[in-house]
Write a protein that holds these residues in place. Structure first.
Motif, PDB file in Angstrom:
ATOM      1  N   ASP A 539      95.788  43.950   5.041  1.00  0.00           N
ATOM      2  CA  ASP A 539      96.915  43.427   5.816  1.00  0.00           C
ATOM      3  C   ASP A 539      97.205  44.208   7.082  1.00  0.00           C
ATOM      4  O   ASP A 539      97.816  43.684   8.015  1.00  0.00           O
ATOM      5  N   LEU A 540      96.764  45.471   7.172  1.00  0.00           N
ATOM      6  CA  LEU A 540      97.004  46.277   8.364  1.00  0.00           C
ATOM      7  C   LEU A 540      95.740  47.074   8.651  1.00  0.00           C
ATOM      8  O   LEU A 540      95.351  47.942   7.873  1.00  0.00           O
ATOM      9  N   THR A 541      95.096  46.762   9.762  1.00  0.00           N
ATOM     10  CA  THR A 541      93.827  47.420  10.090  1.00  0.00           C
ATOM     11  C   THR A 541      93.852  47.964  11.510  1.00  0.00           C
ATOM     12  O   THR A 541      94.595  47.496  12.373  1.00  0.00           O
ATOM     13  N   ARG A 545      91.949  50.565  18.902  1.00  0.00           N
ATOM     14  CA  ARG A 545      92.974  50.815  19.941  1.00  0.00           C
ATOM     15  C   ARG A 545      94.388  50.775  19.378  1.00  0.00           C
ATOM     16  O   ARG A 545      95.251  51.509  19.808  1.00  0.00           O
ATOM     17  N   GLU A 546      94.603  49.883  18.395  1.00  0.00           N
ATOM     18  CA  GLU A 546      95.950  49.715  17.859  1.00  0.00           C
ATOM     19  C   GLU A 546      95.869  49.118  16.455  1.00  0.00           C
ATOM     20  O   GLU A 546      94.805  48.656  16.008  1.00  0.00           O
ATOM     21  N   TRP A 547      97.019  49.123  15.771  1.00  0.00           N
ATOM     22  CA  TRP A 547      97.107  48.507  14.456  1.00  0.00           C
ATOM     23  C   TRP A 547      97.275  46.996  14.594  1.00  0.00           C
ATOM     24  O   TRP A 547      98.033  46.515  15.440  1.00  0.00           O
ATOM     25  N   VAL A 548      96.542  46.266  13.762  1.00  0.00           N
ATOM     26  CA  VAL A 548      96.592  44.798  13.782  1.00  0.00           C
ATOM     27  C   VAL A 548      97.197  44.321  12.464  1.00  0.00           C
ATOM     28  O   VAL A 548      96.730  44.686  11.374  1.00  0.00           O
ATOM     29  N   ASP A 549      98.250  43.527  12.586  1.00  0.00           N
ATOM     30  CA  ASP A 549      98.940  42.988  11.416  1.00  0.00           C
ATOM     31  C   ASP A 549      98.325  41.645  11.058  1.00  0.00           C
ATOM     32  O   ASP A 549      98.342  40.713  11.868  1.00  0.00           O
ATOM     33  N   HIS A 550      97.796  41.526   9.836  1.00  0.00           N
ATOM     34  CA  HIS A 550      97.149  40.275   9.411  1.00  0.00           C
ATOM     35  C   HIS A 550      98.047  39.419   8.529  1.00  0.00           C
ATOM     36  O   HIS A 550      97.633  38.333   8.110  1.00  0.00           O
ATOM     37  N   PHE A 551      99.241  39.902   8.231  1.00  0.00           N
ATOM     38  CA  PHE A 551     100.151  39.127   7.391  1.00  0.00           C
ATOM     39  C   PHE A 551     101.232  38.494   8.260  1.00  0.00           C
ATOM     40  O   PHE A 551     101.963  39.197   8.961  1.00  0.00           O
ATOM     41  N   LYS A 552     101.321  37.200   8.216  1.00  0.00           N
ATOM     42  CA  LYS A 552     102.319  36.484   9.002  1.00  0.00           C
ATOM     43  C   LYS A 552     103.309  35.793   8.067  1.00  0.00           C
ATOM     44  O   LYS A 552     102.938  35.247   7.043  1.00  0.00           O
ATOM     45  N   ASP A 553     104.562  35.841   8.452  1.00  0.00           N
ATOM     46  CA  ASP A 553     105.614  35.201   7.672  1.00  0.00           C
ATOM     47  C   ASP A 553     106.638  34.654   8.650  1.00  0.00           C
ATOM     48  O   ASP A 553     107.277  35.406   9.389  1.00  0.00           O
ATOM     49  N   ARG A 554     106.813  33.357   8.659  1.00  0.00           N
ATOM     50  CA  ARG A 554     107.711  32.742   9.630  1.00  0.00           C
ATOM     51  C   ARG A 554     109.176  33.101   9.382  1.00  0.00           C
ATOM     52  O   ARG A 554     110.028  32.889  10.248  1.00  0.00           O
ATOM     53  N   ILE A 585      84.120  48.557   2.702  1.00  0.00           N
ATOM     54  CA  ILE A 585      83.774  47.220   3.173  1.00  0.00           C
ATOM     55  C   ILE A 585      83.873  47.199   4.697  1.00  0.00           C
ATOM     56  O   ILE A 585      84.674  47.939   5.285  1.00  0.00           O
ATOM     57  N   PRO A 586      83.050  46.381   5.365  1.00  0.00           N
ATOM     58  CA  PRO A 586      83.030  46.382   6.834  1.00  0.00           C
ATOM     59  C   PRO A 586      84.394  46.130   7.478  1.00  0.00           C
ATOM     60  O   PRO A 586      84.695  46.680   8.538  1.00  0.00           O
ATOM     61  N   HIS A 587      85.202  45.291   6.847  1.00  0.00           N
ATOM     62  CA  HIS A 587      86.497  44.931   7.419  1.00  0.00           C
ATOM     63  C   HIS A 587      87.378  46.156   7.671  1.00  0.00           C
ATOM     64  O   HIS A 587      88.253  46.134   8.534  1.00  0.00           O
ATOM     65  N   LEU A 588      87.136  47.228   6.895  1.00  0.00           N
ATOM     66  CA  LEU A 588      87.974  48.421   7.009  1.00  0.00           C
ATOM     67  C   LEU A 588      87.224  49.623   7.587  1.00  0.00           C
ATOM     68  O   LEU A 588      87.706  50.753   7.528  1.00  0.00           O
ATOM     69  N   ASP A 589      86.052  49.376   8.176  1.00  0.00           N
ATOM     70  CA  ASP A 589      85.269  50.481   8.740  1.00  0.00           C
ATOM     71  C   ASP A 589      86.024  51.201   9.851  1.00  0.00           C
ATOM     72  O   ASP A 589      86.024  52.438   9.923  1.00  0.00           O
ATOM     73  N   ALA A 590      86.637  50.456  10.747  1.00  0.00           N
ATOM     74  CA  ALA A 590      87.342  51.078  11.870  1.00  0.00           C
ATOM     75  C   ALA A 590      88.554  51.867  11.385  1.00  0.00           C
ATOM     76  O   ALA A 590      88.885  52.923  11.939  1.00  0.00           O
ATOM     77  N   THR A 591      89.217  51.365  10.341  1.00  0.00           N
ATOM     78  CA  THR A 591      90.363  52.079   9.769  1.00  0.00           C
ATOM     79  C   THR A 591      89.905  53.400   9.158  1.00  0.00           C
ATOM     80  O   THR A 591      90.534  54.448   9.370  1.00  0.00           O
TER      81      THR A 591
END
Length: 604
Positions: A539-541, A545-554, A585-591
């Motif tokens: 949910d946060l990677t 350059r910066e943190w990216v939020d992958h969880f959206k809630d209207r 896992i690749p999705h979290l390599d940069a983290t």
């Protein structure tokens, strides 16, 4: 004749007394002190005895004192292998029958050095220099090396002779008396559950130097004065006590609610309330805010109290979340103002703790709530201008707890977490090194089994609480299921809640130290562990350059802020340290790369 202290250590005496004691008698005394000793423990004692007999034959005439298996008071059986008292110095020796050091060896030794420095009365009274040496007896050659990063030493058995000779040349002053050392006070900081038990039983909270260096005593005095003034003048007061995570706001609230007649401690943090009520066997000392509201709204029950301590006041629900035309602060002010001749509301305010929908209104909700009444507000100067509806705003600079007690040995943890989550990489690199110097355990790993092995070795034979913590939204941001860590299940209303068992019930499969289930930010907020394993989610990677939020809630005004705050909670749960677990896992390599970049070491 050697001195044997059954209450504190297995054997203590002078160098000469140690040189002349037979191995069998020595082992028998240690076994008698410890109780049942496994074969590997006896072998380790023999190995230690034989090595030190070789070392100390050169120093038989020195008036130094030795302690074997010294048991740290109220630490659940933690015992450094050997302590050596020489003039002006306390040397902690930890023996391992191997040729290469492990991460767990260094952390175990480092924690002993840290705790003697902070908690032992003789060390403080005599300004002893505490040093730690890891002795690896399977190294054949004479070896003595400093570990500059960890501020510790590594020696072989034969190299220890060289190290002791070096230490002798540095020794200055008078040696501490053996009996004084054994009888000296040792007071570590209690957990929030331990503190609540002590308060309920009218026992003093340990007078630890770090606590005394905070402004907690002044805060309690000021709160007492404000309550006395409100009672005398028949007036309404709103007090706002701010503080970094783990600074002792809950401790202050619990202590004050118990020391003042007509006070109630209210928390909307369900897990905190449930864990404390279960641990204390008491449901009146700490009360759930939802039940308090329900009694008033549903049944019209007017509370008997005049002093309301509202935990995490900045997280009070807005009217939308309440599903009413008023907010939680509106309701609290109405109860206090309309039903009482006088009242004091004490709002405990954390920083960056808003993690639920409906908690984003913050302090403005309290200003709105007092608009139709005559309220005096008390706070530190940081909140000046935020309460225009107050008839008076009094400034008390000490109404801000800015020293973390949860991470009481790593005062920069809060700043480190802040700079990490704001992407200030240069600053967080510097602060990583400072955390290490403060002996705060800090590692990163992509191997959950290695983490389990580390914690088992690090805390073997100790009553310390470790645990997995993870984001409740860890699944978001990737199609691959997050199957690396299981979260705690939702419990039935008729059984003990899993998160209560996570903290309180060692026999349960959910107990934190078994590392089988992870608690979320909702289940850990306000509570603590000795070591937290922070399991990073999708949910946060970090994208480089910066943190990216992958969880959206209207329903959220600022979902990224809520995600960052969730990780702020997770990253501040550990009293002694934390390990960051990044699934491989690749999705979290940069983290993972970010944590390596800022200086976190891998476990070995």
């Amino acid at each position: 004749m050697e001195h044997k202290n059954r209450n504190r250590c297995g054997w203590s005496g002078s160098i000469a007394q140690f040189i002349h004691i037979e191995e069998n008698e020595f082992i028998a005394q240690l076994t008698d002190f410890v109780g049942e000793a496994k074969d590997e423990q006896v072998e380790a004692w023999k190995d230690c005895y034989q090595e030190l007999q070789k070392v100390f034959r050169y120093y038989e005439n020195e008036d130094w004192q030795l302690f074997f298996e010294y048991e740290l008071p109220r630490e659940g059986g933690r015992r450094p292998d050997v302590l050596l008292l020489i003039p002006g110095e306390l040397l902690v020796l930890e023996f391992k029958m191997r040729g290469n050091p492990r991460s767990s060896d260094w952390e175990q030794l480092s924690s002993y050095v840290r705790d003697f420095n902070h908690y032992h009365e003789s060390v403080a009274t005599h300004s002893l220099k505490v040093r730690g040496t890891l002795v690896l007896t399977f190294i054949n050659e004479a070896k003595m090396l400093p570990n500059k990063e960890k501020q510790l030493y590594l020696a072989s058995g034969s190299g220890l002779v060289q190290f002791i000779a070096w230490l002798k040349n540095k020794a200055k002053g008078k040696i501490v008396n053996r009996e004084e050392f054994l009888q000296a006070q040792y007071e570590r900081l209690p957990t929030i559950v331990e503190a609540a038990r002590a308060i309920m039983q009218h026992e003093p909270i340990p007078s630890i130097r770090k606590v005394n260096n905070t402004n907690i005593p002044q805060v309690l005095d000021s709160l007492s004065s404000i309550v006395a003034e409100a009672r005398t003048t028949r007036a309404h007061h709103l007090v706002l006590l701010t503080g970094v995570p783990g600074a002792g706001k809950t401790l202050v609230g619990l202590q004050f609610s118990h020391m003042v007649d007509g006070a109630v401690y209210l928390s909307g943090n369900g897990p905190l309330v449930d864990v404390l009520q279960d641990a204390l066997g008491n449901k009146t000392f700490v009360q759930a805010l939802k039940n308090f509201k329900w009694e008033y709204l549903k049944h019209g029950v007017i509370p008997k109290e005049n002093v309301f301590i509202f935990d995490e006041a900045q997280r009070a629900w807005d009217s939308k979340k309440m599903k009413k035309d008023f907010s939680e602060p509106d309701l609290m002010v109405q109860i206090a103002q309309d039903q009482k001749e006088w009242s004091v509301i004490i709002g405990l305010i954390g920083e960056g703790q808003e993690i639920y929908e409906g908690e984003e209104g913050g302090l403005p909700l309290w200003n709105t709530a007092i608009r139709n009444g005559a309220w005096t507000v008390h706070s530190n100067e940081n909140l000046v201008g935020q309460f225009p509806h107050a008839i008076q705003h009094e400034i008390h600079q000490h109404l801000n707890l800015n020293v973390s007690l949860r991470s009481h040995l790593a005062l920069g943890l809060h700043s480190w977490v802040h700079h990490l989550l704001t992407g200030n990489i240069h600053q967080v690199k510097t602060e990583t090194q400072q955390l290490k110097q403060d002996r705060f355990t800090l590692y990163v790993s992509r191997d959950i089994e290695r983490i389990r092995d580390f914690t088992q070795q690090r805390y073997q034979g100790q009553v310390k609480q470790i645990g997995l913590v993870t984001s409740s939204r860890r699944e978001y941001g990737n199609r691959q299921p997050y199957s690396f860590v299981k979260g705690l299940p939702v419990g039935s209303r008729y059984t003990t809640k899993p998160y209560v068992s996570y903290y309180n019930h060692e026999e349960s499969d959910y107990f934190s130290s078994k590392l089988q289930f992870a608690a979320s930010e909702f289940e850990t907020q306000g509570l603590e562990l000795d070591l937290a394993v922070v399991c990073w989610g999708y949910d946060l990677t970090w994208n480089g350059r910066e943190w990216v939020d992958h969880f959206k809630d209207r329903n959220l005004i600022d979902p990224k802020r809520i995600r960052l705050n969730s990780y702020r909670v997770l990253l501040t749960r550990g009293r002694d340290g934390m390990i960051i677990y990044i699934p491989d896992i690749p999705h979290l390599d940069a983290t993972y790369g970010l944590f390596k970049e800022i200086g976190l070491d891998e476990l070995n």
